[in-house]
Design a protein around this motif. Structure first.
Motif, PDB file in Angstrom:
ATOM      1  N   VAL A  97       0.775  -1.192   0.024  1.00  0.00           N
ATOM      2  CA  VAL A  97      -0.021  -0.031   0.156  1.00  0.00           C
ATOM      3  C   VAL A  97       0.901   1.298  -0.112  1.00  0.00           C
ATOM      4  CG1 VAL A  97      -1.916  -1.065   1.184  1.00  0.00           C
ATOM      5  CG2 VAL A  97      -0.034  -0.078   2.411  1.00  0.00           C
ATOM      6  N   VAL A  98       0.417   2.327  -0.431  1.00  0.00           N
ATOM      7  CA  VAL A  98       0.710   3.744  -0.430  1.00  0.00           C
ATOM      8  C   VAL A  98      -0.341   4.473  -0.111  1.00  0.00           C
ATOM      9  CG1 VAL A  98       2.661   3.596  -1.933  1.00  0.00           C
ATOM     10  CG2 VAL A  98       0.525   3.847  -2.978  1.00  0.00           C
ATOM     11  N   SER A  99      -0.014   5.778   0.313  1.00  0.00           N
ATOM     12  CA  SER A  99      -1.071   6.740   0.889  1.00  0.00           C
ATOM     13  C   SER A  99      -1.791   7.352  -0.341  1.00  0.00           C
ATOM     14  CB  SER A  99      -0.552   7.991   1.623  1.00  0.00           C
ATOM     15  OG  SER A  99       0.369   8.830   0.668  1.00  0.00           O
ATOM     16  N   LYS A 100      -2.931   7.768  -0.269  1.00  0.00           N
ATOM     17  CA  LYS A 100      -3.700   8.277  -1.425  1.00  0.00           C
ATOM     18  C   LYS A 100      -3.298   9.191  -2.068  1.00  0.00           C
ATOM     19  CE  LYS A 100      -6.364  11.695   1.033  1.00  0.00           C
ATOM     20  NZ  LYS A 100      -7.810  12.292   1.490  1.00  0.00           N
ATOM     21  N   SER A 101      -2.239  10.268  -1.708  1.00  0.00           N
ATOM     22  CA  SER A 101      -1.565  11.357  -2.232  1.00  0.00           C
ATOM     23  C   SER A 101      -0.360  10.656  -3.196  1.00  0.00           C
ATOM     24  CB  SER A 101      -0.972  12.180  -1.072  1.00  0.00           C
ATOM     25  OG  SER A 101      -0.331  11.589  -0.200  1.00  0.00           O
ATOM     26  N   THR A 102      -0.021   9.575  -3.073  1.00  0.00           N
ATOM     27  CA  THR A 102       1.213   8.997  -3.789  1.00  0.00           C
ATOM     28  C   THR A 102       0.763   8.741  -5.288  1.00  0.00           C
ATOM     29  OG1 THR A 102       2.090   8.029  -1.931  1.00  0.00           O
ATOM     30  CG2 THR A 102       2.990   7.149  -3.962  1.00  0.00           C
ATOM     31  N   HIS A 103       1.571   8.879  -6.054  1.00  0.00           N
ATOM     32  CA  HIS A 103       1.208   8.623  -7.749  1.00  0.00           C
ATOM     33  C   HIS A 103       1.134   7.311  -7.927  1.00  0.00           C
ATOM     34  CE1 HIS A 103       5.752   8.622  -7.719  1.00  0.00           C
ATOM     35  NE2 HIS A 103       5.440   7.616  -8.900  1.00  0.00           N
ATOM     36  N   THR A 104       0.719   6.782  -8.773  1.00  0.00           N
ATOM     37  CA  THR A 104       0.291   5.342  -9.091  1.00  0.00           C
ATOM     38  C   THR A 104       1.472   4.793  -9.954  1.00  0.00           C
ATOM     39  OG1 THR A 104      -2.053   5.403  -9.390  1.00  0.00           O
ATOM     40  CG2 THR A 104      -0.950   3.501 -10.182  1.00  0.00           C
ATOM     41  N   LEU A 105       2.134   3.501  -9.564  1.00  0.00           N
ATOM     42  CA  LEU A 105       3.432   3.108 -10.363  1.00  0.00           C
ATOM     43  C   LEU A 105       2.690   2.166 -11.472  1.00  0.00           C
ATOM     44  CD1 LEU A 105       6.005   2.303  -7.667  1.00  0.00           C
ATOM     45  CD2 LEU A 105       5.971   3.713  -9.390  1.00  0.00           C
ATOM     46  N   PRO A 106       3.274   1.877 -12.327  1.00  0.00           N
ATOM     47  CA  PRO A 106       3.135   0.688 -13.471  1.00  0.00           C
ATOM     48  C   PRO A 106       2.643  -0.315 -12.794  1.00  0.00           C
ATOM     49  CG  PRO A 106       5.161   2.270 -13.919  1.00  0.00           C
ATOM     50  CD  PRO A 106       4.708   2.624 -12.515  1.00  0.00           C
ATOM     51  N   ALA A 107       2.077  -1.302 -13.419  1.00  0.00           N
ATOM     52  CA  ALA A 107       1.573  -2.560 -13.026  1.00  0.00           C
ATOM     53  C   ALA A 107       2.714  -3.714 -12.823  1.00  0.00           C
ATOM     54  CB  ALA A 107       0.363  -3.123 -13.779  1.00  0.00           C
ATOM     55  N   ASN A 108       3.691  -3.407 -13.588  1.00  0.00           N
ATOM     56  CA  ASN A 108       4.844  -4.163 -13.580  1.00  0.00           C
ATOM     57  C   ASN A 108       5.495  -4.330 -12.264  1.00  0.00           C
ATOM     58  OD1 ASN A 108       7.457  -5.503 -13.875  1.00  0.00           O
ATOM     59  ND2 ASN A 108       7.710  -4.617 -15.858  1.00  0.00           N
ATOM     60  N   PRO A 109       5.467  -5.309 -11.640  1.00  0.00           N
ATOM     61  CA  PRO A 109       5.954  -5.707 -10.189  1.00  0.00           C
ATOM     62  C   PRO A 109       7.430  -5.099 -10.001  1.00  0.00           C
ATOM     63  CG  PRO A 109       5.075  -7.829 -11.000  1.00  0.00           C
ATOM     64  CD  PRO A 109       4.987  -6.878 -11.931  1.00  0.00           C
ATOM     65  N   THR A 110       8.085  -4.957 -11.076  1.00  0.00           N
ATOM     66  CA  THR A 110       9.689  -4.758 -10.824  1.00  0.00           C
ATOM     67  C   THR A 110       9.614  -3.206 -10.556  1.00  0.00           C
ATOM     68  OG1 THR A 110      10.035  -4.296 -13.114  1.00  0.00           O
ATOM     69  CG2 THR A 110      10.672  -6.511 -12.504  1.00  0.00           C
ATOM     70  N   ALA A 111       8.637  -2.474 -10.877  1.00  0.00           N
ATOM     71  CA  ALA A 111       8.768  -0.872 -10.702  1.00  0.00           C
ATOM     72  C   ALA A 111       8.434  -0.843  -9.037  1.00  0.00           C
ATOM     73  CB  ALA A 111       7.282  -0.619 -11.159  1.00  0.00           C
ATOM     74  N   LEU A 112       8.115  -1.974  -8.306  1.00  0.00           N
ATOM     75  CA  LEU A 112       8.018  -1.785  -6.693  1.00  0.00           C
ATOM     76  C   LEU A 112       9.404  -1.033  -6.339  1.00  0.00           C
ATOM     77  CD1 LEU A 112       6.590  -5.037  -5.642  1.00  0.00           C
ATOM     78  CD2 LEU A 112       5.381  -2.674  -5.837  1.00  0.00           C
TER      79      LEU A 112
ATOM     80  N   ASP B 183      -0.445  -2.358  -7.438  1.00  0.00           N
ATOM     81  CA  ASP B 183      -0.790  -3.554  -8.457  1.00  0.00           C
ATOM     82  C   ASP B 183       0.231  -4.631  -8.164  1.00  0.00           C
ATOM     83  OD1 ASP B 183      -2.171  -5.037 -10.237  1.00  0.00           O
ATOM     84  OD2 ASP B 183      -1.799  -3.923 -11.941  1.00  0.00           O
ATOM     85  N   VAL B 184      -0.010  -5.341  -7.132  1.00  0.00           N
ATOM     86  CA  VAL B 184       1.176  -6.364  -6.998  1.00  0.00           C
ATOM     87  C   VAL B 184       0.506  -7.853  -6.263  1.00  0.00           C
ATOM     88  CG1 VAL B 184       2.314  -5.588  -5.134  1.00  0.00           C
ATOM     89  CG2 VAL B 184       3.399  -7.338  -6.367  1.00  0.00           C
ATOM     90  N   THR B 185       0.719  -8.875  -6.548  1.00  0.00           N
ATOM     91  CA  THR B 185       0.017  -9.984  -5.672  1.00  0.00           C
ATOM     92  C   THR B 185       1.086 -10.736  -4.895  1.00  0.00           C
ATOM     93  OG1 THR B 185      -1.840 -10.214  -7.375  1.00  0.00           O
ATOM     94  CG2 THR B 185      -1.312 -12.181  -5.977  1.00  0.00           C
ATOM     95  N   LEU B 186       0.940 -10.727  -3.741  1.00  0.00           N
ATOM     96  CA  LEU B 186       1.700 -11.566  -2.828  1.00  0.00           C
ATOM     97  C   LEU B 186       1.165 -12.802  -2.376  1.00  0.00           C
ATOM     98  CD1 LEU B 186       2.968  -8.192  -0.689  1.00  0.00           C
ATOM     99  CD2 LEU B 186       4.139  -9.394  -2.183  1.00  0.00           C
ATOM    100  N   PRO B 187       1.839 -13.716  -2.172  1.00  0.00           N
ATOM    101  CA  PRO B 187       1.158 -15.127  -2.014  1.00  0.00           C
ATOM    102  C   PRO B 187       0.463 -15.008  -0.688  1.00  0.00           C
ATOM    103  CG  PRO B 187       3.557 -15.236  -2.791  1.00  0.00           C
ATOM    104  CD  PRO B 187       3.372 -13.915  -2.434  1.00  0.00           C
ATOM    105  N   PRO B 188      -0.508 -15.761  -0.152  1.00  0.00           N
ATOM    106  CA  PRO B 188      -1.250 -15.711   0.978  1.00  0.00           C
ATOM    107  C   PRO B 188      -0.339 -16.181   2.196  1.00  0.00           C
ATOM    108  CG  PRO B 188      -2.050 -17.590  -0.509  1.00  0.00           C
ATOM    109  CD  PRO B 188      -1.029 -16.668  -1.147  1.00  0.00           C
TER     110      PRO B 188
END
Length: 297
Positions: free
Chosen positions: A168-183, A258-263
């Motif tokens: 998660v990020v705060s609502k004021s933070t810009h959205t990153l691309p969906a590619n997980p490497t962008a984390l 936009d990243v899915t972490l294992p349960p």
């Protein structure tokens, strides 16, 4: 020597601090100091040494601590047997849990248990995965709850809940691309090593080919609440249980990456060589059968 004196000695020995030990066992510092002094005087030994403004175990105290723990554990086992014979009308259960479980998942189940078995008292302490496992191994806790798993052959694990870590990020933070490497474009706030949240986050990153070392870590903090407040007031990201962030996602204060972490699993631990008391068995039943907890609230 009394069991109360032994319990006080162990509490002080584990913390090497009179006031913190007194708070943990719900006594005054003066009462704790008096009990330690009486124990030392009656046996002509020194269990603690003054070092500067603090205290630490003496050689005698270090040698005595394992036996004190074993004696207390045996006393709890005997008391548990009597509780069983009393049909859960009275008794005691000691529970340790890692933070996410302690603060968000366990309280309603403890409340459900307390309403069903009003004569059973609960001693409860929060920690992290390592400290909880240690408490169960040493007999300080009859049962423990951790996030994820732990490699300890002496402990018997039972899966009680499936949790989800979310980034998660705060609502004021810009959205990153969906590619997980962008984390790795974010600065991160992370939990401390030894916590279940940190361990499971590292496992999740490994599944997508990343490690914490790939990130710019701004802060490492010891509680979920500290991490959460840091994220809410910055542009940093964090991975926390959905149980922790759910109200903030609903209000829009946080947004999901936009990243899915294992349960991950919440796991109940007890010692394989110690008999599980009837009270602990009843508590376990409430934890593995959610309808019992909700029905009792």
């Amino acid at each position: 020597m009394t069991l109360e004196q032994l319990a006080i000695f162990v509490a002080v020995a584990e913390r090497e601090h009179i006031t913190r030990a007194a708070e943990a066992i719900n006594m005054t510092p003066s009462a704790v100091s008096s009990a330690i002094k009486a124990l030392e005087t009656s046996h002509g030994i020194r269990l603690f040494e003054r070092v500067g403004r603090g205290i630490e175990l003496s050689g005698v105290g270090q040698a005595f601590l394992p036996e004190a723990r074993r004696t207390l554990s045996a006393a709890r086992q005997a008391a548990g047997l009597l509780d069983d014979l009393g049909g859960l009308r009275a008794g005691h259960i000691s529970i340790h849990a890692s933070q996410t479980i302690a603060n968000y998942w366990l309280p309603p189940r403890m409340l459900g248990f307390a309403k069903r078995y009003s004569g059973i008292s609960i001693a409860f302490e929060a920690g992290n995965t390592k400290s909880v496992a240690k408490a169960v191994l040493e007999g300080d806790a009859e049962i423990g709850f951790i996030e994820g798993s732990i490699d300890e052959p002496a402990l018997d694990p039972t899966h009680v809940y499936s949790d989800e870590l979310v980034a998660v990020v705060s609502k004021s933070t810009h959205t990153l691309p969906a590619n997980p490497t962008a984390l790795d474009a974010y600065r991160w706030i992370v939990r401390e090593k030894g916590s279940g949240t940190r361990t499971e986050f590292e496992h999740g990153l490994g599944a997508i080919g990343l490690t914490v070392a790939d990130f710019d870590v701004a802060l490492t903090l010891p509680t979920n609440e500290a991490v959460l407040n840091a994220v809410l007031n910055s542009s940093s990201a964090a991975a926390l249980s959905r149980l922790v962030v759910a109200p903030f996602l609903a209000s829009g204060q946080l947004r999901l990456l936009d990243v899915t972490l294992p349960p991950r699993h919440f796991t109940m631990l007890h010692h394989k060589e110690r008999r599980l008391s009837a009270a602990a068995k009843a508590f376990k039943q409430i934890c593995v059968a959610p309808e019992l907890a909700s029905r009792a609230r």
